[in-house]
Scaffold this motif. Structure first.
Motif, PDB file in Angstrom:
ATOM      1  N   VAL A  69     -11.789  25.339  -7.190  1.00  0.00           N
ATOM      2  CA  VAL A  69     -11.396  24.524  -8.338  1.00  0.00           C
ATOM      3  C   VAL A  69     -10.156  25.131  -8.972  1.00  0.00           C
ATOM      4  N   LYS A  76     -15.805  25.244 -12.907  1.00  0.00           N
ATOM      5  CA  LYS A  76     -16.905  24.979 -11.967  1.00  0.00           C
ATOM      6  C   LYS A  76     -17.953  24.077 -12.615  1.00  0.00           C
ATOM      7  N   CYS A  90     -16.605  20.520 -12.634  1.00  0.00           N
ATOM      8  CA  CYS A  90     -16.730  19.888 -11.316  1.00  0.00           C
ATOM      9  C   CYS A  90     -18.176  19.513 -11.018  1.00  0.00           C
ATOM     10  N   LYS A  91     -19.099  20.401 -11.340  1.00  0.00           N
ATOM     11  CA  LYS A  91     -20.511  20.110 -11.071  1.00  0.00           C
ATOM     12  C   LYS A  91     -20.956  18.867 -11.850  1.00  0.00           C
ATOM     13  N   ILE A 136     -18.351  15.615 -10.365  1.00  0.00           N
ATOM     14  CA  ILE A 136     -18.459  15.150  -8.977  1.00  0.00           C
ATOM     15  C   ILE A 136     -19.843  15.422  -8.392  1.00  0.00           C
ATOM     16  N   LYS A 163     -10.719  16.631  -5.046  1.00  0.00           N
ATOM     17  CA  LYS A 163     -10.885  15.452  -5.900  1.00  0.00           C
ATOM     18  C   LYS A 163     -10.339  15.771  -7.283  1.00  0.00           C
ATOM     19  N   MET A 191     -21.514  18.116  -7.586  1.00  0.00           N
ATOM     20  CA  MET A 191     -21.707  19.121  -6.545  1.00  0.00           C
ATOM     21  C   MET A 191     -21.022  20.416  -6.962  1.00  0.00           C
ATOM     22  N   ASP A 192     -21.516  21.532  -6.389  1.00  0.00           N
ATOM     23  CA  ASP A 192     -20.850  22.809  -6.613  1.00  0.00           C
ATOM     24  C   ASP A 192     -19.545  22.808  -5.838  1.00  0.00           C
ATOM     25  N   ALA A 193     -18.486  23.168  -6.496  1.00  0.00           N
ATOM     26  CA  ALA A 193     -17.170  23.194  -5.863  1.00  0.00           C
ATOM     27  C   ALA A 193     -16.647  24.626  -5.892  1.00  0.00           C
ATOM     28  N   GLU A 224      -8.630  19.947 -10.237  1.00  0.00           N
ATOM     29  CA  GLU A 224      -8.915  19.618  -8.845  1.00  0.00           C
ATOM     30  C   GLU A 224     -10.210  20.294  -8.431  1.00  0.00           C
ATOM     31  N   CYS A 225     -11.165  19.481  -7.986  1.00  0.00           N
ATOM     32  CA  CYS A 225     -12.474  19.945  -7.538  1.00  0.00           C
ATOM     33  C   CYS A 225     -12.588  19.641  -6.048  1.00  0.00           C
ATOM     34  N   MET A 226     -12.331  20.626  -5.209  1.00  0.00           N
ATOM     35  CA  MET A 226     -12.451  20.449  -3.758  1.00  0.00           C
ATOM     36  C   MET A 226     -11.677  19.215  -3.286  1.00  0.00           C
TER      37      MET A 226
END
Length: 168
Positions: free
Chosen positions: A55, A41, A44-45, A48, A68, A50-52, A64-66
């Motif tokens: 993940v 997490k 990803c934050k 990208i 992406k 943002m909070d995802a 993989e983050c949401m």
């Protein structure tokens, strides 16, 4: 020692998927200085912005983050850009490990037409980008044994000269 074995197996599995099926890493030894764990997490934050909530590590090198895909080594590069011991990134389960190392040695079995084995220095430089990122190439060799070629690469976090300082 069990942890070391799991990490090496993960690295070899990663290498099988990331490199041509015509060649393979046959030996990978790392003198680990420190394992640095980060939650996926957090990765990803950072990557990208943002909070995802969803993940997952889809391989040892990709997260993989949401929807992406993030390259694990890019996150570690941000965190350890000035650290000469940053070697590699391994994503597993719910964590990313940015490994620091003093030394890495690897042997790579070449097959015909393999780009990594046309020149020993260029081949070791290519492998360095994923397996010994900020370390320096201290030695490289390309040995032919009949039809097979073996590329050997040795990396360290300090120059050889600084390891053997002489008092004058």
């Amino acid at each position: 020692m069990k942890h070391f074995s799991i990490i090496n197996k993960a690295c070899l599995l990663w290498a099988c998927f990331c490199f041509s099926t015509h060649a393979k890493i046959i030996k990978y030894d790392i003198a680990v200085t420190k394992d640095n764990y980060f939650s996926l997490k957090e990765v990803c934050k950072t990557m990208i912005k943002m909070d995802a909530p969803l993940v997952e590590a889809v391989s040892v090198s990709k997260i993989e983050c949401m929807g992406k895909l993030v390259d694990a080594i890019d996150f570690c590069d941000k965190k350890f850009t000035d650290n000469s011991q940053f070697a590699r990134a391994l994503a597993k389960d719910r964590k990313l490990n940015c490994q620091l190392a003093k030394r890495v040695s690897l042997s790579y079995l070449c097959k015909s037409g393999d780009d990594n084995c046309k020149d020993k220095d260029i081949g070791c430089q290519k492998l360095k980008s994923r397996l010994a990122r900020n370390l320096r190439i201290s030695h490289s060799s390309l040995v032919s044994n009949g039809k097979e070629k073996k590329l050997s690469c040795y990396y360290d976090s300090e120059s050889v000269e600084s390891s053997f300082k002489l008092d004058r």
